[in-house]
Write a protein that holds these residues in place. Structure first.
Motif, mmCIF file in Angstrom:
data_model
loop_
_atom_site.group_PDB
_atom_site.id
_atom_site.type_symbol
_atom_site.label_atom_id
_atom_site.label_comp_id
_atom_site.label_asym_id
_atom_site.label_seq_id
_atom_site.Cartn_x
_atom_site.Cartn_y
_atom_site.Cartn_z
ATOM 1 N N ARG A 126 0.694 -1.520 0.107
ATOM 2 C CA ARG A 126 0.154 -0.095 -0.196
ATOM 3 C C ARG A 126 0.874 0.983 -0.147
ATOM 4 N N ASN A 129 1.974 1.942 -3.712
ATOM 5 C CA ASN A 129 1.494 1.969 -4.544
ATOM 6 C C ASN A 129 -0.123 3.264 -3.996
ATOM 7 N N GLN A 131 -2.954 4.890 -3.328
ATOM 8 C CA GLN A 131 -4.238 5.190 -4.265
ATOM 9 C C GLN A 131 -4.698 6.880 -3.923
#
Length: 177
Positions: A126, A129, A131
């Motif tokens: 997470r 990456n 979001q």
């Protein structure tokens, strides 16, 4: 010369040194990946806390969407590692230093997206990456370019301090291994 250009040019040596040192971590190896995340956990929470205490949301209202400490700590917890003690916070005394610190963190985020490709799918990523909103890097760079900061030397010094924090964090984890 724009603030972004000055930061890129005058911190290129620090950036290269950080990249080289963090390149010693094999992200496909779970133990190295844990150490890599722990190194980031020594630096990122410190920088993010310093930014928040210095009022970064006045400059970047979307700051809460840019934070990654919680993602980083979630990945570390999922790997079963205990929390790492963060290094001391950098001193962020003015707008130039705030912009510079975010510049380093946003660059780290961009680099993290490239590094994520080396992390096996079964490991949490997470942190590498996040979001966030689409186009957030471009939006940040536009804000940086129009920030009106004329204290280039102060911004460069602050960015170098943040890079040094990452260097120290990586050194501590590599020495422990």
């Amino acid at each position: 010369m724009s603030l972004r250009s000055a930061l890129r040019a005058q911190t290129a040596d620090c950036h290269a040194e950080v990249d080289a040192l963090f390149g010693n971590f094999n992200l496909s190896d779970i133990n190295d990946y844990r150490a890599f995340l722990r190194a980031h956990a020594r630096a990122v929470p410190s920088v993010e806390a310093a930014l928040e205490q210095s009022g970064i949301t006045r400059l970047l209202p979307d700051w809460p969407e840019r934070r990654r400490t919680s993602l980083l700590l979630a990945d570390i917890a999922e790997l079963g590692d205990p929390a790492t003690s963060p290094l001391p916070q950098p001193e962020l005394r003015n707008k130039a230093s705030l912009w510079a610190a975010v510049y380093v963190l946003e660059g780290s985020k961009l680099g993290g997206a490239m590094l994520a490709k080396a992390v096996p799918a079964h490991l949490p990523s997470r942190y590498l990456n996040p979001q966030g909103p689409k186009g957030s890097m471009r939006a940040f760079m536009e804000r940086l370019d129009t920030s009106g900061i004329d204290d280039i030397a102060g911004a460069v010094a602050a960015a170098r301090d943040v890079f040094c924090l990452f260097l120290r964090a990586a050194q501590l984890e590599l020495e422990a291994a």
